[in-house]
Design a protein around this motif. Structure first.
Motif, PDB file in Angstrom:
ATOM      1  N   ALA A  51       0.846  -1.200   0.000  1.00  0.00           N
ATOM      2  CA  ALA A  51       0.000   0.000   0.000  1.00  0.00           C
ATOM      3  C   ALA A  51       0.876   1.242   0.000  1.00  0.00           C
ATOM      4  O   ALA A  51       1.685   1.437   0.920  1.00  0.00           O
ATOM      5  N   TRP A  54       0.445   5.541  -0.799  1.00  0.00           N
ATOM      6  CA  TRP A  54      -0.534   6.607  -1.057  1.00  0.00           C
ATOM      7  C   TRP A  54      -0.052   7.904  -0.416  1.00  0.00           C
ATOM      8  O   TRP A  54       0.577   7.860   0.633  1.00  0.00           O
ATOM      9  N   LEU A  98      -8.034   3.122   2.708  1.00  0.00           N
ATOM     10  CA  LEU A  98      -7.346   2.651   1.506  1.00  0.00           C
ATOM     11  C   LEU A  98      -7.689   1.187   1.330  1.00  0.00           C
ATOM     12  O   LEU A  98      -7.665   0.410   2.282  1.00  0.00           O
ATOM     13  N   THR A 126      -6.512  -2.111  -1.030  1.00  0.00           N
ATOM     14  CA  THR A 126      -5.533  -2.604  -2.005  1.00  0.00           C
ATOM     15  C   THR A 126      -5.954  -3.985  -2.478  1.00  0.00           C
ATOM     16  O   THR A 126      -6.421  -4.813  -1.700  1.00  0.00           O
ATOM     17  N   THR A 154      -4.149   0.397  -5.525  1.00  0.00           N
ATOM     18  CA  THR A 154      -4.528   1.075  -4.290  1.00  0.00           C
ATOM     19  C   THR A 154      -5.615   2.089  -4.592  1.00  0.00           C
ATOM     20  O   THR A 154      -5.460   2.928  -5.476  1.00  0.00           O
ATOM     21  N   ALA A 162      -8.178   4.950  -2.789  1.00  0.00           N
ATOM     22  CA  ALA A 162      -8.506   5.750  -1.612  1.00  0.00           C
ATOM     23  C   ALA A 162      -9.987   6.105  -1.655  1.00  0.00           C
ATOM     24  O   ALA A 162     -10.449   6.743  -2.602  1.00  0.00           O
TER      25      ALA A 162
END
Length: 625
Positions: free
Chosen positions: A415, A417, A527, A529, A534, A536
């Motif tokens: 993950a 982000w 989030l 995955t 990934t 959001a």
């Protein structure tokens, strides 16, 4: 044995060298630019010295400053890592002249292999087969065009001082040769300070096979078998593995011994890689493999060789640089199992693989049996000044199939982000039937890009997982509503949230999806995955990011970078798809084009200017306006 070592590099390779040096009891010294003041390699080293501004040309490429740092710190030796000054013979000589130990080959070996045209001539003399092409000194554009005609299209223009996919252009049509040559030379000058090129025949079903060699100061040169680096995008390696799929013992013996002869021809000392191109149209065969170039340094993909041989190549480098003989003879080296490496880049495949910069608010690496080589951690900043690689993910298994499965499982648990990555692209490539069969060529990723890049709506399973997680984490009536209510049936809980500026509604009652992972973003959302992607899911609608071309015809910079060419003038008529200007960022060139037929109403871009993301560079108007 060397007692103190300065690492003239940054990021994951600096961290990698520090780990081995520490295990050997060697004191380490890091160097860093302004952008890397808080970097992981700086904190890992025993000592760190600031060497200049963020731009590599003013810090990591300043050999005299690095040598001064070594003197100041009391380091005995300098390890260059890869990239930057690692293959600079002049710098290697300066290190030796300063009374320091250079952890790498002799300057004469670097010079012999540093220019691809001279290296090919040397290899031909040593009995190593070379790719058909023109390797001479005549650089007249018309002459080179005639040579390309005589070789036969398609051809590859390649900078003689190039590497890492820079300064290379495939040309399919004679009409495109002049533009490709100009672009190639410009990129080569910017990256290597040398615009000399060679012309090679493009192999239609190419496999990129390379051999790891190692030499010592006692005259020994051995090979540590081959690697397959055929999965490339724009000549940049993406996934590497060892051993090469479909490699029989006869072909392995031929290619590996050719690599040893190459090392012997230049009295090679230290770690090096001899790169070959193979015609894979009829499988790997000894008489269909040709020398391309030699990299006189440790390669990015060296961990796969370490995994199948059990050898620590950095330890070997330090021992050989200290004057020790190679720890193992050729007959003591063998292959065990299969290894795979995937390069995790800060880039957005859905936006043409544009580099992605910013703070890593979330950075969770795989927790399964994946070796992670990285120079960043959660909270670190991905800057526009250096290569966009976040990490190398490495797996090993008894078979190729098991190594692939472990890698895909690792990508499922990754993950990152809000910086975008190519993790989903990697997962899809690993799962493609062509790759699973070991039938890929260097053109595989380009040919199957549309299948490998997810550009549509978010995965429904991921949307439902997001809804379920949001409902569980917050359990707020404001986040859900009743829908489809009927007697004797369970109530459906529908949750609304924002994904990439678009509002979605999903069912929070559905069971979790196998392979999905959810991470809380606290009050902002979650989030999700899955398969390397990934997503959001945010509780408050965010603003959508600007693109390279807005609907009003504005041409915006898609990333921070440098304007290297402006191809139009204000008032020019342009057609849809026409090249307007070229932006260089993270060592790669990106061409921005006209979104529709019209007139260049405004032109703010200036050659040589530095621009920030979403800077307005030009605006195209419909002619009737």
């Amino acid at each position: 044995m060397i007692q103190s070592l300065l690492i003239a590099n940054r990021g994951e390779i600096a961290c990698r060298i520090i780990r081995t040096a520490r295990a050997m009891g060697v004191r380490t010294v890091a160097v860093y630019s302004d952008a890397d003041a808080q970097a992981l390699h700086v904190r890992m080293a025993d000592q760190a010295i600031h060497i200049g501004p963020s731009q590599a040309a003013e810090s990591y490429l300043k050999g005299d400053v690095i040598i001064a740092a070594a003197k100041e710190s009391g380091a005995e030796a300098i390890h260059p890592g890869y990239g930057f000054l690692s293959e600079n013979a002049g710098f290697a000589q300066s290190v030796a002249d300063a009374g320091l130990i250079w952890v790498g080959p002799q300057p004469d070996s670097i010079r012999a292999m540093g220019l691809k045209d001279a290296a090919k001539a040397l290899m031909a003399e040593a009995g190593v087969p070379v790719t058909p092409g023109y390797y001479g000194s005549n650089q007249d554009p018309d002459f080179l065009a005639r040579e390309a005609d005589s070789i036969g299209y398609p051809v590859l223009i390649k900078a003689v001082a190039g590497g890492g996919g820079k300064g290379m252009r495939k040309v399919d049509d004679p009409a495109d040769f002049a533009d490709a040559l100009t672009s190639c030379r410009r990129e080569a000058t910017a990256s290597f300070g040398n615009d000399v090129v060679l012309i090679e025949k493009w192999i239609e079903s190419p496999r990129h096979i390379e051999v790891q060699i190692f030499g010592d100061t006692h005259g020994q040169v051995v090979h540590l078998f081959e690697r397959d680096c055929s999965l490339q995008r724009r000549h940049q390696k993406v996934i590497e593995e060892a051993p090469a799929p479909g490699m029989d013992e006869l072909t392995r013996e031929a290619i590996c011994m050719a690599a040893v002869r190459a090392g012997q021809a230049v009295n090679y000392v230290g770690a090096g890689t001899v790169e070959f191109i193979a015609d894979g149209s009829e499988g790997l065969k000894a008489d269909r493999v040709w020398f391309m170039e030699m990299n006189t340094r440790l390669q990015v993909e060296h961990p796969v060789t370490e995994e199948i041989t059990g050898v620590d190549l950095v330890e070997w480098q330090l021992r050989v640089a200290s004057g020790e003989p190679l720890p193992l003879a050729q007959q003591e080296l063998s292959i065990s199992g299969h290894a795979m490496e995937a390069r995790l880049y800060a880039e957005d495949p859905a936006s043409g693989f544009l580099p992605s910069t910013g703070r890593l608010e979330v950075c969770r690496f795989p927790q399964n049996a994946v070796r992670v080589e990285t120079g960043v951690e959660e909270g670190a900043q991905i800057s526009p000044f250096y290569d966009p690689m976040i990490a190398k993910l490495v797996t090993h298994g008894p078979t190729r199939k098991e190594a692939i499965a472990t890698m895909q499982e690792g990508l499922d648990g990754l993950a990152v982000w809000p910086v975008r990555t190519n993790a989903g692209f990697l997962h899809a490539a690993l799962g493609h039937t062509v790759f699973a069969d070991g039938a890929m060529t260097t053109g595989f990723l380009e040919a199957h890009q549309d299948e490998l890049v997810h550009t549509g709506e978010p995965d429904k399973a991921m949307l439902n997982d997001a809804a379920r997680a949001i409902s569980r984490y917050w359990n707020s009536g404001s986040l859900e509503k009743l829908a489809g209510f009927r007697l004797n049936r369970p109530v459906r809980r529908m949750v609304t949230f924002d994904v990439e500026g678009v509002e979605y509604e999903a069912d929070a009652n559905l069971p979790p999806t196998p392979g999905s992972h959810v991470i809380s973003l606290r009050e902002r959302g979650v989030l999700v995955t899955r398969h390397g992607r990934t997503m959001a899911a945010l509780l408050k609608r965010g603003e959508s990011a600007g693109g390279a071309a807005a609907s009003n015809g504005a041409i915006l910079a898609p990333m921070p970078g440098n304007i290297v060419s402006v191809l139009v003038a204000q008032g020019d008529r342009v057609s849809e798809g026409q090249k307007l200007l070229t932006l260089e960022a993270m060592k790669m060139e990106h061409t921005l084009v006209a979104p529709f037929d019209g007139i260049v109403a405004e032109l703010e871009a200036r050659q040589g200017a530095q621009v920030q993301v979403e800077t307005m560079l030009a605006r195209i108007e419909l002619e009737e306006q």
